[in-house]
Design an enzyme around this catalytic site. Structure first.
Site, mmCIF file in Angstrom:
data_model
loop_
_atom_site.group_PDB
_atom_site.id
_atom_site.type_symbol
_atom_site.label_atom_id
_atom_site.label_comp_id
_atom_site.label_asym_id
_atom_site.label_seq_id
_atom_site.Cartn_x
_atom_site.Cartn_y
_atom_site.Cartn_z
ATOM 1 N N CYS A 65 0.879 -1.303 -0.054
ATOM 2 C CA CYS A 65 0.181 0.111 -0.058
ATOM 3 C C CYS A 65 0.720 1.340 0.085
ATOM 4 O O CYS A 65 0.501 2.323 -0.050
ATOM 5 C CB CYS A 65 -0.797 -0.072 1.220
ATOM 6 S SG CYS A 65 -2.331 -1.382 1.201
ATOM 7 N N CYS A 97 -13.736 0.549 7.728
ATOM 8 C CA CYS A 97 -12.821 -0.016 6.628
ATOM 9 C C CYS A 97 -12.814 1.102 5.504
ATOM 10 O O CYS A 97 -13.670 1.475 5.009
ATOM 11 C CB CYS A 97 -13.295 -1.220 6.166
ATOM 12 S SG CYS A 97 -13.493 -2.283 7.551
ATOM 13 N N SER A 98 -11.575 1.165 5.069
ATOM 14 C CA SER A 98 -11.298 2.091 3.818
ATOM 15 C C SER A 98 -11.890 1.500 2.546
ATOM 16 O O SER A 98 -12.238 0.517 2.523
ATOM 17 C CB SER A 98 -9.932 2.382 3.536
ATOM 18 O OG SER A 98 -9.159 1.094 3.230
ATOM 19 N N LYS A 105 -10.069 6.186 4.357
ATOM 20 C CA LYS A 105 -11.519 5.787 4.791
ATOM 21 C C LYS A 105 -12.758 6.574 4.045
ATOM 22 O O LYS A 105 -13.544 6.014 3.744
ATOM 23 C CB LYS A 105 -11.796 6.128 6.356
ATOM 24 C CG LYS A 105 -13.134 6.245 6.873
ATOM 25 C CD LYS A 105 -13.466 4.599 7.126
ATOM 26 C CE LYS A 105 -14.943 4.366 6.883
ATOM 27 N NZ LYS A 105 -15.463 4.326 5.667
ATOM 28 N N HIS A 153 -9.113 4.499 -1.574
ATOM 29 C CA HIS A 153 -7.890 3.555 -1.691
ATOM 30 C C HIS A 153 -7.404 2.806 -2.837
ATOM 31 O O HIS A 153 -7.267 1.785 -2.643
ATOM 32 C CB HIS A 153 -7.620 2.792 -0.289
ATOM 33 C CG HIS A 153 -6.286 2.178 0.014
ATOM 34 N ND1 HIS A 153 -5.264 2.704 -0.525
ATOM 35 C CD2 HIS A 153 -6.159 1.020 0.535
ATOM 36 C CE1 HIS A 153 -4.156 1.998 -0.105
ATOM 37 N NE2 HIS A 153 -4.503 1.044 0.333
#
Length: 399
Positions: free
Chosen positions: A85, A208-209, A334, A338
């Protein structure tokens, strides 16, 4: 750590960032073109003036052709980076080093990911063979372990811990609601967040993103050349990257309340930038809130809160947009989303807007109006106890 850094030797003179979200009408090429065009326009240069390129993509392109083809590059060097990431951040780091070394006058770091078409959620790679000690857990499951560990160490019950996680998600959704490029642009009531369907452990959907498509790009030049392109460059103060020994999953002393990779990376970055009190010296921070307990633990690992105090400061609003140190004022992973290869550069894009005074009034930060001139971005990739970590610090002034 034997890191000398390249403080004030390179500068960002142009940036671009697409809206993150579900781009069913655009492919990877379209997103790359959009981000690169905005970056070159902001720097006032043609793409042909860029000497070299670094691409960050986890699974949406192979080799340098993923960039050279859509951007119609005229036989330029293009390197593809992948580092979980932190992929986009590592592309930026390598582009900065290339310019600082004198190998190139200008470089572009560009990140992209097209996740919605892939059918995947999270990392879009085939897991390599291992020795059987890796836990067979999803991303949410691995990071959900941070919450009960933090609560146990600091004497919080389940309801108190849920309040803290809810407050983090609420803050980032409130910030994203003010950002036209964010994937999720609605404020979410705390009750909705608290009662959202569980994903793993204490984590609900709103902890969760998002899974997103998007691209972001930065143009880097030598610091002494920066004012040829813009009156308001951002100077790179620190670039730190750490890969840990991945001992956490098999280490009985690892307790999931701190990520040593982040601690070491922060120490290195602050040393490079000459920062002794990040809470007071930084105007803002963009951190890797892949899940709400990650952001909580990061507040202490990055030195923004004393050990055991971050949960109280989260509830008190210390990291809100109008707080003592705004964290994820653009909505973070968030709310902004992402797309893995683009996220690190997206964080820098928010620093670019805020420090240069280009954020709209409803998003402008009091800390910058009060005179703070440096910002931090943070990425991590992997799992608790076995991850890589990146931190950059940028600022508007030399010295």
């Amino acid at each position: 750590m034997a890191s000398h850094g390249i403080r004030d030797r390179v500068a960002i003179v142009g940036m671009g960032c697409t809206r993150f979200g579900e781009h069913w009408d655009k492919g990877t090429d379209d997103l790359l073109i959009d981000a690169a065009t905005e970056a070159t326009d902001s720097a006032g240069v043609d793409i042909s003036a860029i000497d070299a390129f670094w691409l960050g993509s986890m699974g949406s392109g192979e080799s340098g052709l993923a960039v050279s083809r859509p951007l119609k590059l005229d036989y330029k060097p293009v390197s593809r980076n992948e580092n979980y990431c932190a992929t986009g951040s590592d592309a930026f780091r390598n582009a900065c080093y290339a310019v600082a070394s004198g190998a190139y006058d200008t470089a572009m770091a560009i990140g992209v990911e097209k996740l919605k078409d892939s059918g995947y959620s999270g990392l879009v790679n085939i897991p390599p063979a291992h020795d059987g000690t890796d836990p067979a857990l999803t991303g949410p499951s691995m990071f959900s372990l941070l919450a009960p560990a933090y609560a146990r160490r600091n004497g919080l019950n389940d309801d108190q811990m849920k309040d803290v996680l809810t407050r983090i998600a609420w803050k980032n959704h409130a910030n994203g609601a003010r950002n036209p490029r964010a994937q999720f642009r609605k404020e979410v009531p705390m009750d909705t967040i608290r009662n959202s369907r569980r994903v793993s452990g204490q984590l609900g959907i709103h902890d969760c993103s998002g899974v997103s498509d998007g691209s972001a790009a930065a143009i880097i030049v030598r610091a002494e050349d920066a004012h040829r392109y813009t009156d308001t460059p951002l100077y790179v103060k620190a670039l730190s990257f750490v890969a840990g020994p991945a001992a956490g999953p098999t280490d009985p002393t690892f307790d999931y309340t701190s990520l040593e990779e982040v601690v070491r990376c922060a120490q290195d970055a602050y040393g490079q930038a000459g920062i002794t009190d990040p809470r007071r010296e930084l105007a803002m921070a963009e951190v890797h809130d892949c899940f709400t307990p990650t952001e909580l633990v990061l507040m202490e690992d990055l030195g923004f809160s004393p050990r055991g105090e971050a949960w109280k400061e989260v509830l008190a609003g210390a990291f809100d947009r109008d707080g003592d140190l705004p964290v994820n004022p653009d909505g973070g992973l968030k709310s902004f989303g992402h797309p893995i290869g683009a996220s690190g550069l997206r964080m820098l894009f928010e620093c670019w807007l805020q420090l240069r005074g280009e954020a709209p009034p409803e998003r402008a930060l009091d800390t910058i109006a009060d005179g703070r001139r440096r910002a931090l971005t943070h990425n991590l990739g992997g799992q608790p106890g076995a991850c890589v970590c990146f931190i950059s610090i940028v600022g508007t002034e030399l010295g």
